[in-house]
Design a protein around this motif. Structure first.
Motif, PDB file in Angstrom:
ATOM      1  N   PHE A   1       0.712  -1.061   0.003  1.00 35.30           N
ATOM      2  CA  PHE A   1      -0.055  -0.145   0.077  1.00 35.30           C
ATOM      3  C   PHE A   1       0.905   1.297   0.002  1.00 35.30           C
ATOM      4  CE2 PHE A   1      -2.049   3.324   2.148  1.00 35.30           C
ATOM      5  CZ  PHE A   1      -3.584   3.558   1.464  1.00 35.30           C
ATOM      6  N   ILE A   2       2.043   1.210   0.727  1.00 34.91           N
ATOM      7  CA  ILE A   2       2.736   2.255   0.805  1.00 34.91           C
ATOM      8  C   ILE A   2       3.486   2.643  -0.671  1.00 34.91           C
ATOM      9  CG2 ILE A   2       5.032   3.205   1.736  1.00 34.91           C
ATOM     10  CD1 ILE A   2       4.116   1.919   4.598  1.00 34.91           C
TER      11      ILE A   2
ATOM     12  N   GLY B   1       0.908   3.934  -2.952  1.00 38.02           N
ATOM     13  CA  GLY B   1       0.356   5.239  -2.463  1.00 38.02           C
ATOM     14  C   GLY B   1       1.646   6.354  -3.149  1.00 38.02           C
ATOM     15  N   MET B   2       2.757   5.760  -2.865  1.00 33.02           N
ATOM     16  CA  MET B   2       3.836   6.608  -3.576  1.00 33.02           C
ATOM     17  C   MET B   2       3.647   6.827  -5.062  1.00 33.02           C
ATOM     18  SD  MET B   2       7.451   6.521  -5.200  1.00 33.02           S
ATOM     19  CE  MET B   2       7.821   4.824  -5.039  1.00 33.02           C
TER      20      MET B   2
ATOM     21  N   ALA C   1       1.068   6.853  -6.763  1.00 28.00           N
ATOM     22  CA  ALA C   1      -0.101   7.516  -6.996  1.00 28.00           C
ATOM     23  C   ALA C   1       0.200   9.260  -6.596  1.00 28.00           C
ATOM     24  CB  ALA C   1      -1.273   7.016  -6.092  1.00 28.00           C
ATOM     25  N   LEU C   2       0.893   9.411  -5.548  1.00 26.70           N
ATOM     26  CA  LEU C   2       1.228  10.861  -5.375  1.00 26.70           C
ATOM     27  C   LEU C   2       2.336  11.220  -6.463  1.00 26.70           C
ATOM     28  CD1 LEU C   2       2.017  10.782  -1.446  1.00 26.70           C
ATOM     29  CD2 LEU C   2       0.007  11.809  -2.864  1.00 26.70           C
TER      30      LEU C   2
ATOM     31  N   ALA D   1       7.298  12.534  -1.245  1.00 22.34           N
ATOM     32  CA  ALA D   1       6.345  11.337  -1.418  1.00 22.34           C
ATOM     33  C   ALA D   1       7.162  10.012  -1.057  1.00 22.34           C
ATOM     34  CB  ALA D   1       5.653  11.285  -2.785  1.00 22.34           C
TER      35      ALA D   1
ATOM     36  N   GLY E   1       7.373   7.649   2.337  1.00 23.54           N
ATOM     37  CA  GLY E   1       7.128   6.165   2.269  1.00 23.54           C
ATOM     38  C   GLY E   1       8.013   5.367   2.970  1.00 23.54           C
TER      39      GLY E   1
END
Length: 449
Positions: free
Chosen positions: A11-12, A15-16, A18-19, A30, A34
């Motif tokens: 997920f991390i 998420g990185m 996506a950012l 970002a 993470g």
């Protein structure tokens, strides 16, 4: 390992990504956030995080050295001078100006990081374009696409090529013999597209060349000595691995940086403090953070699971797998920056070739210095080609693209996602097609050492 750790690590990482794609926050923040979260949540210890950074010390050393080397010679104004001469040599013709940008950017980006080159040269284009009456946005986009493509010419031209090359112990000379043709073909595709995609500028007859600014080279004696340092670096990039005492490209770059700092200090053209302050520390921290994030995926077993999926899809079909990887990496790296993508794919690909029995498990060992079986090398070459060229498609595909967009915005123009697509997608599609032909002929049908 607790059952929740793989989910959180994945997920991390996502998420990185996506950012970075959405540009909601700075890419360095970002990635750094993470990486620190992995340590904070005890998914890995701080010493483990540092060890993952240490595994990729060569990449960090190479780009730090080159950054220092380039910055040390900035006070000489050599880049301003070259850019002005490029416009003058256009002789009033738009097509000569476009070809000049290709001719200027290509050799520089073959040996210097593309984002650094764009950072140096792109700010010179808007005032030049204003003087000669053309839109500077297409010129910046052209420079960015050329810089990414020229990274294929040498092992050190792009982070993706070096990361993959280092993983398979590919020397600078071997890369020139095997893969540089792919870079030449990528640049040729751009040149062939110029009259179509940049037709307004191609047909433009430029006027008022006499009113162009004529920057002078500062500190010519220092620049002359600096040219010797640069020549030394280039020569040892090529022959370093073949000398009695083997010298790797990162060691050569660091030696060049040390000599450049010494020259700048002794000649008093700039201070060591100023040079080191202007190094792109954000990019280096981004690299280190990405290495930690990939380490989190490896430690929690996600890399192993993904390699099993790859083994199921490809099996032992190197021909199909190479072409699949080329286009898959090209598509994915158009929306995900190629650095984290390649760093994630290298261990995944290594585990895949071991799982299907195409290579021994020794290639997974840290510091392995032997040869990777030639039968699986096309997979790694395909990854190089796809990751490097895919970044040409969109505004967020490569760091040089973001740098170019920032330069345009500083000069009052915004390069939209749609505008970049208009130039990037056709060129990238053609480059990937030509690269597939090159890969097929050179390594899959008639492989040669």
């Amino acid at each position: 390992m607790q059952h929740w750790q793989p989910l959180v690590a994945g997920f991390i990482f996502l998420g990185m990504i996506a950012l970075i794609m959405t540009e909601l926050i700075n890419i360095t923040i970002a990635a750094f956030l993470g990486a620190i979260l992995l340590v904070f949540l005890n998914i890995m210890t701080l010493s483990e995080a540092i060890s993952y950074i240490g595994r990729s010390h060569g990449t960090l050393a190479l780009f730090f050295g080159v950054m220092v080397l380039v910055r040390a010679f900035e006070p000489t104004k050599i880049f301003d001078y070259i850019a002005t001469q490029m416009v003058i040599l256009a002789r009033g013709q738009g097509k000569r100006l476009l070809l000049g940008i290709v001719a200027l950017t290509t050799p520089i980006c073959a040996v210097l990081p593309n984002a650094t080159t764009v950072m140096l040269l792109a700010p010179l284009l808007p005032p030049m374009a204003a003087e000669v009456g053309v839109d500077f946005v297409p010129l910046i986009i052209l420079m960015v696409i050329v810089s990414n493509s020229a990274g294929l010419l040498t092992l050190v031209g792009d982070p993706a090529t070096y990361i993959v090359g280092d993983a398979i112990n590919l020397s600078f000379t071997d890369y020139l013999l095997r893969m540089s043709v792919a870079g030449v073909l990528a640049i040729a595709v751009i040149v062939l597209c110029l009259p179509v995609l940049f037709r307004r500028i191609w047909r433009k007859e430029l006027k008022n060349l006499d009113q162009l600014p004529y920057p002078q080279i500062n500190h010519p004696r220092t620049l002359a000595v600096g040219s010797v340092i640069i020549l030394f670096v280039l020569v040892f990039f090529i022959i370093g691995d073949g000398t009695v005492i083997k010298v790797s490209p990162p060691a050569v770059a660091l030696m060049g940086a040390a000599l450049a700092l010494l020259l700048a200090h002794q000649s008093k053209i700039d201070t060591v403090t100023n040079i080191l302050r202007d190094v792109d520390w954000g990019t280096l921290i981004f690299f280190m953070s990405v290495f930690v994030l990939i380490g989190g995926l490896e430690k929690t077993g996600i890399i192993d699971q993904l390699s099993q999926v790859l083994a199921f899809v490809i099996g032992k079909n190197i021909f199909f797998g190479s072409l699949l990887l080329l286009f898959m990496m090209g598509i994915v790296s158009s929306v995900i920056p190629n650095i984290p993508l390649v760093v994630a794919m290298v261990p995944l690909l290594k585990k895949y070739v071991v799982q299907v029995g195409l290579a021994g498990s020794e290639i997974l060992h840290l510091g392995y210095g032997g040869d990777v079986p030639s039968t699986v090398l096309p997979l790694f070459y395909a990854m190089m080609l796809g990751a490097t060229l895919g970044g040409n498609a969109t505004l967020v595909g490569a760091s040089a693209n973001i740098v170019g967009a920032g330069v345009a915005e500083l000069h009052g123009r915004r390069i939209s996602f749609k505008t970049f697509l208009r130039y990037g997608v056709p060129i990238t599609a053609l480059q990937l097609g030509v690269s597939a032909l090159f890969l097929t002929v050179r390594f899959l049908i008639w492989p040669r050492s």
